[in-house]
Design a protein around this motif. Structure first.
Motif, PDB file in Angstrom:
ATOM      1  N   GLU A 197      -8.634   5.558  -2.424  1.00 17.18           N
ATOM      2  CA  GLU A 197      -7.421   4.895  -1.944  1.00 17.18           C
ATOM      3  C   GLU A 197      -6.293   5.007  -2.963  1.00 17.18           C
ATOM      4  OE1 GLU A 197      -6.398   3.342   1.061  1.00 17.18           O
ATOM      5  OE2 GLU A 197      -8.031   4.724   1.529  1.00 17.18           O
ATOM      6  N   LEU A 214      -2.576   6.587  -2.715  1.00 13.78           N
ATOM      7  CA  LEU A 214      -1.392   5.749  -2.907  1.00 13.78           C
ATOM      8  C   LEU A 214      -0.487   6.270  -4.015  1.00 13.78           C
ATOM      9  CD1 LEU A 214      -3.002   2.248  -2.390  1.00 13.78           C
ATOM     10  CD2 LEU A 214      -1.280   3.347  -0.931  1.00 13.78           C
ATOM     11  N   ASP A 238       2.835  -4.868  -1.143  1.00 13.39           N
ATOM     12  CA  ASP A 238       2.593  -3.800  -0.176  1.00 13.39           C
ATOM     13  C   ASP A 238       1.195  -3.967   0.425  1.00 13.39           C
ATOM     14  OD1 ASP A 238       1.495  -1.106   0.680  1.00 13.39           O
ATOM     15  OD2 ASP A 238       3.561  -0.531   0.241  1.00 13.39           O
ATOM     16  N   GLU A 296      -0.860  -1.925   1.834  1.00 12.96           N
ATOM     17  CA  GLU A 296      -1.833  -0.884   1.460  1.00 12.96           C
ATOM     18  C   GLU A 296      -2.340  -1.091   0.038  1.00 12.96           C
ATOM     19  OE1 GLU A 296      -1.255   3.177   3.712  1.00 12.96           O
ATOM     20  OE2 GLU A 296       0.537   2.671   2.531  1.00 12.96           O
ATOM     21  N   ALA A 354      -6.264  -1.881  -0.983  1.00 17.60           N
ATOM     22  CA  ALA A 354      -7.003  -1.083  -1.974  1.00 17.60           C
ATOM     23  C   ALA A 354      -7.597  -1.989  -3.052  1.00 17.60           C
ATOM     24  CB  ALA A 354      -6.092  -0.025  -2.586  1.00 17.60           C
TER      25      ALA A 354
END
Length: 103
Positions: free
Chosen positions: A24, A28, A72, A74, A78
Motif C-alpha cells: 500500500e 501511495l 487522507d 487511503e 494503509a
C-alpha cells in the motif's frame, strides 16, 4: 532529491500483514509524487528487521505528502493494516541525500 530510509523492527509472525502494509505504501508514495525504491524484507539473519527507501524531489515535496497523514482516507487505511495486525513493533526514519553514479 531527498531519500527517506525507514528501519523497521517487525513481528516475524505478521510478515504477510507487513507485506500488505508495504504494498500500500509503495503505491501511495508513487501516487503522491515520490519514487519508492522498495521494501527489503528478512531473508537470512535477523528475522525482525525490514527496510524501506523512497525519494521525493525535495523536502517540500515530501512535506506535502506527509501533510496527508491522518486526514487522507487511503493513508489512514494503509496505517490501519499496521495498527490492527501489530506487524510493526518500531520504526525509525532517517533522511539522506543520494550520491548516484555519474555517467
Amino acid at each position: 532529491m531527498i531519500t527517506c530510509v525507514l528501519h523497521y523492527t517487525i513481528d516475524p509472525r505478521q510478515i504477510d500483514a507487513f507485506e500488505r502494509f508495504a504494498r500500500e505504501w509503495i503505491r501511495l508514495v508513487g501516487d503522491h509524487g515520490g519514487i519508492h525504491h522498495g521494501y527489503f524484507l528478512p531473508a537470512e539473519g535477523a528475522s525482525d528487521r525490514a527496510e524501506a527507501l523512497f525519494s521525493f524531489p525535495s523536502l517540500a515535496a515530501y512535506e506535502r505528502y506527509r501533510a496527508r497523514f491522518g486526514t487522507d482516507p487511503e493513508f489512514i487505511a494503509a496505517d490501519r493494516i499496521r495498527d490492527e495486525s501489530g506487524c510493526v513493533i518500531r520504526y525509525e526514519r532517517t533522511f539522506m541525500r543520494p550520491l548516484l553514479p555519474s555517467d
